[in-house]
Write a protein that holds these residues in place. Structure first.
Motif, PDB file in Angstrom:
ATOM      1  N   ILE A 162       0.840  -1.194   0.000  1.00 45.17           N
ATOM      2  CA  ILE A 162       0.000   0.000   0.000  1.00 45.17           C
ATOM      3  C   ILE A 162       0.875   1.244   0.000  1.00 45.17           C
ATOM      4  CG2 ILE A 162      -1.730   1.323   1.279  1.00 45.17           C
ATOM      5  CD1 ILE A 162      -2.793  -1.339   2.326  1.00 45.17           C
ATOM      6  N   GLU A 163       0.527   2.174  -0.870  1.00 46.64           N
ATOM      7  CA  GLU A 163       1.165   3.483  -0.904  1.00 46.64           C
ATOM      8  C   GLU A 163       0.089   4.536  -0.760  1.00 46.64           C
ATOM      9  OE1 GLU A 163       3.688   4.219  -4.225  1.00 46.64           O
ATOM     10  OE2 GLU A 163       4.786   2.345  -3.986  1.00 46.64           O
ATOM     11  N   THR A 164       0.382   5.552   0.040  1.00 48.26           N
ATOM     12  CA  THR A 164      -0.549   6.666   0.192  1.00 48.26           C
ATOM     13  C   THR A 164       0.176   7.944  -0.182  1.00 48.26           C
ATOM     14  OG1 THR A 164       0.027   6.804   2.533  1.00 48.26           O
ATOM     15  CG2 THR A 164      -1.970   5.593   1.978  1.00 48.26           C
ATOM     16  N   GLU A 165      -0.566   8.866  -0.767  1.00 52.72           N
ATOM     17  CA  GLU A 165       0.002  10.163  -1.104  1.00 52.72           C
ATOM     18  C   GLU A 165      -1.091  11.223  -1.065  1.00 52.72           C
ATOM     19  OE1 GLU A 165       0.378  10.826  -5.732  1.00 52.72           O
ATOM     20  OE2 GLU A 165       1.184   8.849  -5.208  1.00 52.72           O
ATOM     21  N   VAL A 166      -0.665  12.440  -0.805  1.00 57.07           N
ATOM     22  CA  VAL A 166      -1.597  13.556  -0.772  1.00 57.07           C
ATOM     23  C   VAL A 166      -1.911  13.948  -2.210  1.00 57.07           C
ATOM     24  CG1 VAL A 166      -1.927  15.936  -0.039  1.00 57.07           C
ATOM     25  CG2 VAL A 166      -0.716  14.335   1.456  1.00 57.07           C
ATOM     26  N   ALA A 167      -3.191  14.021  -2.526  1.00 62.51           N
ATOM     27  CA  ALA A 167      -3.640  14.425  -3.856  1.00 62.51           C
ATOM     28  C   ALA A 167      -4.233  15.824  -3.776  1.00 62.51           C
ATOM     29  CB  ALA A 167      -4.673  13.420  -4.383  1.00 62.51           C
ATOM     30  N   ALA A 168      -4.505  16.406  -4.910  1.00 61.03           N
ATOM     31  CA  ALA A 168      -5.061  17.763  -4.965  1.00 61.03           C
ATOM     32  C   ALA A 168      -6.434  17.816  -4.306  1.00 61.03           C
ATOM     33  CB  ALA A 168      -5.164  18.213  -6.420  1.00 61.03           C
ATOM     34  N   GLY A 169      -6.790  18.973  -3.792  1.00 58.12           N
ATOM     35  CA  GLY A 169      -8.128  19.188  -3.245  1.00 58.12           C
ATOM     36  C   GLY A 169      -8.357  18.581  -1.883  1.00 58.12           C
ATOM     37  N   GLY A 170      -7.308  18.370  -1.107  1.00 62.56           N
ATOM     38  CA  GLY A 170      -7.476  17.813   0.231  1.00 62.56           C
ATOM     39  C   GLY A 170      -7.843  16.349   0.240  1.00 62.56           C
ATOM     40  N   LEU A 171      -7.430  15.626  -0.790  1.00 69.48           N
ATOM     41  CA  LEU A 171      -7.726  14.199  -0.882  1.00 69.48           C
ATOM     42  C   LEU A 171      -6.472  13.382  -0.609  1.00 69.48           C
ATOM     43  CD1 LEU A 171      -9.837  14.213  -4.161  1.00 69.48           C
ATOM     44  CD2 LEU A 171     -10.697  14.077  -1.828  1.00 69.48           C
ATOM     45  N   LEU A 172      -6.687  12.184  -0.139  1.00 64.96           N
ATOM     46  CA  LEU A 172      -5.602  11.248   0.087  1.00 64.96           C
ATOM     47  C   LEU A 172      -5.773  10.111  -0.915  1.00 64.96           C
ATOM     48  CD1 LEU A 172      -3.263  10.660   2.119  1.00 64.96           C
ATOM     49  CD2 LEU A 172      -4.863   9.128   3.242  1.00 64.96           C
ATOM     50  N   LYS A 173      -4.728   9.828  -1.657  1.00 63.60           N
ATOM     51  CA  LYS A 173      -4.777   8.737  -2.628  1.00 63.60           C
ATOM     52  C   LYS A 173      -4.218   7.479  -1.971  1.00 63.60           C
ATOM     53  CE  LYS A 173      -3.235   7.330  -7.182  1.00 63.60           C
ATOM     54  NZ  LYS A 173      -2.421   7.664  -8.347  1.00 63.60           N
ATOM     55  N   ILE A 174      -4.973   6.392  -2.091  1.00 62.95           N
ATOM     56  CA  ILE A 174      -4.564   5.105  -1.536  1.00 62.95           C
ATOM     57  C   ILE A 174      -4.372   4.149  -2.713  1.00 62.95           C
ATOM     58  CG2 ILE A 174      -5.174   3.197  -0.011  1.00 62.95           C
ATOM     59  CD1 ILE A 174      -7.082   5.174   1.428  1.00 62.95           C
ATOM     60  N   GLY A 175      -3.137   3.735  -2.936  1.00 62.24           N
ATOM     61  CA  GLY A 175      -2.816   2.783  -3.994  1.00 62.24           C
ATOM     62  C   GLY A 175      -2.544   1.419  -3.383  1.00 62.24           C
ATOM     63  N   ILE A 176      -3.183   0.398  -3.898  1.00 62.05           N
ATOM     64  CA  ILE A 176      -3.092  -0.947  -3.328  1.00 62.05           C
ATOM     65  C   ILE A 176      -2.651  -1.929  -4.399  1.00 62.05           C
ATOM     66  CG2 ILE A 176      -4.410  -2.816  -2.234  1.00 62.05           C
ATOM     67  CD1 ILE A 176      -6.335  -0.536  -1.289  1.00 62.05           C
ATOM     68  N   GLU A 177      -1.704  -2.778  -4.037  1.00 67.08           N
ATOM     69  CA  GLU A 177      -1.284  -3.874  -4.900  1.00 67.08           C
ATOM     70  C   GLU A 177      -1.501  -5.173  -4.122  1.00 67.08           C
ATOM     71  OE1 GLU A 177       2.548  -4.650  -7.573  1.00 67.08           O
ATOM     72  OE2 GLU A 177       2.942  -4.874  -5.423  1.00 67.08           O
ATOM     73  N   VAL A 178      -2.280  -6.069  -4.708  1.00 65.48           N
ATOM     74  CA  VAL A 178      -2.547  -7.367  -4.088  1.00 65.48           C
ATOM     75  C   VAL A 178      -1.829  -8.434  -4.904  1.00 65.48           C
ATOM     76  CG1 VAL A 178      -4.319  -9.033  -3.419  1.00 65.48           C
ATOM     77  CG2 VAL A 178      -4.799  -6.586  -3.260  1.00 65.48           C
ATOM     78  N   VAL A 179      -0.906  -9.125  -4.250  1.00 67.95           N
ATOM     79  CA  VAL A 179      -0.127 -10.178  -4.900  1.00 67.95           C
ATOM     80  C   VAL A 179      -0.767 -11.518  -4.561  1.00 67.95           C
ATOM     81  CG1 VAL A 179       2.149 -11.250  -5.094  1.00 67.95           C
ATOM     82  CG2 VAL A 179       1.962  -8.776  -4.671  1.00 67.95           C
ATOM     83  N   ARG A 180      -1.086 -12.273  -5.617  1.00 63.18           N
ATOM     84  CA  ARG A 180      -1.682 -13.598  -5.452  1.00 63.18           C
ATOM     85  C   ARG A 180      -0.785 -14.636  -6.106  1.00 63.18           C
ATOM     86  NH1 ARG A 180      -7.971 -12.908  -6.962  1.00 63.18           N
ATOM     87  NH2 ARG A 180      -8.161 -14.723  -5.634  1.00 63.18           N
ATOM     88  N   GLU A 181      -0.805 -15.829  -5.561  1.00 59.26           N
ATOM     89  CA  GLU A 181      -0.012 -16.924  -6.124  1.00 59.26           C
ATOM     90  C   GLU A 181      -0.382 -17.134  -7.595  1.00 59.26           C
ATOM     91  OE1 GLU A 181       2.177 -19.088  -4.366  1.00 59.26           O
ATOM     92  OE2 GLU A 181       2.034 -17.769  -2.633  1.00 59.26           O
ATOM     93  N   ALA A 182       0.609 -17.316  -8.441  1.00 57.03           N
ATOM     94  CA  ALA A 182       0.421 -17.655  -9.863  1.00 57.03           C
ATOM     95  C   ALA A 182      -0.525 -16.693 -10.576  1.00 57.03           C
ATOM     96  CB  ALA A 182      -0.072 -19.093 -10.004  1.00 57.03           C
ATOM     97  N   ASP A 183      -0.456 -15.424 -10.247  1.00 57.45           N
ATOM     98  CA  ASP A 183      -1.310 -14.430 -10.895  1.00 57.45           C
ATOM     99  C   ASP A 183      -0.550 -13.111 -10.903  1.00 57.45           C
ATOM    100  OD1 ASP A 183      -3.523 -13.411 -12.133  1.00 57.45           O
ATOM    101  OD2 ASP A 183      -4.869 -13.607 -10.423  1.00 57.45           O
ATOM    102  N   THR A 184      -0.821 -12.279 -11.877  1.00 52.87           N
ATOM    103  CA  THR A 184      -0.186 -10.963 -11.874  1.00 52.87           C
ATOM    104  C   THR A 184      -0.814 -10.123 -10.768  1.00 52.87           C
ATOM    105  OG1 THR A 184      -1.754 -10.244 -13.570  1.00 52.87           O
ATOM    106  CG2 THR A 184       0.435 -10.897 -14.318  1.00 52.87           C
ATOM    107  N   PRO A 185      -0.015  -9.277 -10.118  1.00 53.28           N
ATOM    108  CA  PRO A 185      -0.566  -8.445  -9.039  1.00 53.28           C
ATOM    109  C   PRO A 185      -1.715  -7.565  -9.542  1.00 53.28           C
ATOM    110  CG  PRO A 185       1.823  -8.367  -9.024  1.00 53.28           C
ATOM    111  CD  PRO A 185       1.420  -9.071 -10.287  1.00 53.28           C
ATOM    112  N   ALA A 186      -2.749  -7.457  -8.723  1.00 54.54           N
ATOM    113  CA  ALA A 186      -3.890  -6.599  -9.048  1.00 54.54           C
ATOM    114  C   ALA A 186      -3.685  -5.256  -8.354  1.00 54.54           C
ATOM    115  CB  ALA A 186      -5.187  -7.247  -8.584  1.00 54.54           C
ATOM    116  N   ARG A 187      -3.991  -4.182  -9.058  1.00 56.66           N
ATOM    117  CA  ARG A 187      -3.804  -2.842  -8.501  1.00 56.66           C
ATOM    118  C   ARG A 187      -5.148  -2.122  -8.417  1.00 56.66           C
ATOM    119  NH1 ARG A 187       0.800  -4.084 -11.101  1.00 56.66           N
ATOM    120  NH2 ARG A 187       2.749  -3.594 -10.041  1.00 56.66           N
TER     121      ARG A 187
END
Length: 150
Positions: free
Chosen positions: A118-143
């Motif tokens: 998980i990565e978080t960053e401050v976005a414009a307009g007083g918003l917080l951006k939450i980026g999530i990467e889920v790693v699963r066995e034998a599958d490409t990570p989902a974002r």
């Protein structure tokens, strides 16, 4: 494993609704609905959490999900709600990251994911951006990406 598709109903994508097609609800094979419910359902605050103003005359509204008493995987939801009205500081950004990871830990506990980043960053307009990467066995990570208004 199919899941109900929760379709966003607001510009931030926090609120959602189930949609039907004919006599059946729309479904998805992804984790979008599970992640959205995990992040945006209010988990019960812990003792010592700073609660936002307006959560009760004495700050006693600890919220929480009513079905937690039936859960075998621990409390549902996240404590992101406790950051409401917080200043967008580096500390707030880090707490949002920690709360998001805490909310999604169940995916690892039940074997759906092997790793969550998980990565978080401050976005414009007083918003917080939450980026999530889920790693699963034998599958490409989902974002996944969400915006949270404090």
């Amino acid at each position: 494993m199919a899941d109900f598709l929760l379709v966003p109903t607001s510009e931030l994508g926090i609120e959602g609704d189930l949609r039907a097609s004919g006599n059946a609800y729309l479904q998805t094979d992804g984790l979008e609905t599970a992640i959205r419910l995990s992040l945006f359902t209010d988990r019960r605050a812990l003792e010592g959490d700073d609660l936002p103003e307006g959560t009760g005359a004495f700050g006693e509204d600890l919220r929480g999900y009513w079905a937690d008493v039936f859960s075998s995987t621990g409390p549902m939801g996240s404590r992101l709600w406790t950051l409401k009205r917080s200043a967008l500081t580096n500390e707030t950004r880090q707490r949002a990251r920690d709360f998001s990871l805490e909310a999604l830990d169940w995916l690892i506990a039940v074997g759906i994911a092997s790793e969550i980043n998980i990565e978080t960053e401050v976005a414009a307009g007083g918003l917080l951006k939450i980026g999530i990467e889920v790693v699963r066995e034998a599958d490409t990570p989902a974002r996944y990406a969400y915006l949270w208004r404090l």
